[in-house]
Design a protein around this motif. Sequence first.
Motif, short mmCIF file in Angstrom:
data_model
loop_
_atom_site.label_atom_id
_atom_site.label_comp_id
_atom_site.label_asym_id
_atom_site.label_seq_id
_atom_site.Cartn_x
_atom_site.Cartn_y
_atom_site.Cartn_z
N CYS A 1 0.67 -1.30 -0.32
CA CYS A 1 -0.26 -0.33 0.49
C CYS A 1 0.86 1.36 0.20
O CYS A 1 2.41 1.09 0.96
CB CYS A 1 -0.85 -0.10 1.55
SG CYS A 1 -1.91 1.54 1.60
N CYS B 1 0.51 2.87 3.34
CA CYS B 1 0.55 2.49 5.05
C CYS B 1 1.33 0.96 4.66
O CYS B 1 2.18 0.21 5.30
CB CYS B 1 -0.19 1.47 6.25
SG CYS B 1 -1.38 0.58 4.76
N ASN C 1 1.40 -1.77 3.74
CA ASN C 1 -0.03 -3.37 4.52
C ASN C 1 0.17 -4.07 2.60
O ASN C 1 0.85 -3.23 1.36
CB ASN C 1 -1.23 -2.81 4.72
CG ASN C 1 -1.45 -4.24 4.63
OD1 ASN C 1 -1.06 -5.13 4.92
ND2 ASN C 1 -3.20 -4.01 5.15
N CYS D 1 -4.36 0.13 -0.11
CA CYS D 1 -5.31 -1.13 0.62
C CYS D 1 -6.40 -0.93 1.49
O CYS D 1 -6.82 0.70 1.42
CB CYS D 1 -4.19 -1.30 2.21
SG CYS D 1 -4.50 -0.45 3.58
N CYS E 1 -6.86 1.80 4.28
CA CYS E 1 -6.43 2.92 3.88
C CYS E 1 -8.09 3.69 3.42
O CYS E 1 -8.17 4.90 3.71
CB CYS E 1 -4.96 3.52 3.43
SG CYS E 1 -3.95 2.76 4.25
ZN LIG Z 1 -2.25 1.20 3.35
#
Ligand SMILES: [Zn+2]
Length: 199
Positions: free
Chosen positions: A57, A60, A62, A69, A72
């Motif tokens: 992502c 973040c 992820n 993601c 978010c």
């Molecule tokens: Zn994210």
Amino acid sequence: MDQKGRFAYLIEQLMELPGVGRKSAQRMAFYILKMPAESAKKIGQAIIDVKDMLSFCKICNNISEGEICAICASPNRDSQRVVVVEEPSTLYAIERTGEYKGLYHVLLGALSPLSETNGTELTIKNLIERLEKGGISEVIIATNPNIEGEATAIYLTRLIKPLHIKVTRIACGIPVGVDLEYADEVTLAKSLEGRREIG
Ligand SMILES: [Zn+2]
């Protein structure tokens, strides 16, 4: 590539994985050779699919199917809180509790005080830039309670404090369902240190 070359090439490629030395790579390569073709192809295809369809992502870090993601992108998350974790696996563990509704930041590792790494390979710069944009009131540091995780927590706190954002650390303590007499001294000491008022 001849037969021997092809087999050696597979060993070399497996050695690209973390924690895999020549011996383990050889063992895996022989295992793959003996495996039913269908099973071996599944492993290969799973690697290709992950690389084709997933990435990190942009906000973040992820694991994500798109640029941003699902966490978010969700309008239902509390965007004022960010939990900092070392790996996406910790993020999933926290998500499974169902107790946290804020956002995350995945460092993709931890600082190692005993090695040369200065953290540039981590996503710390990314996190600070994110915090500087404003809108985040609390950063909860959920790095692992070991030497690397603690060093990372201290380092992050030093960077975040000047931004006037509240920094908290998850509590370390006694696992649920365990008799106190069986807890090790470090855990017991940590749980005393992280005590909180009741009611
Ligand atoms: Zn994210």
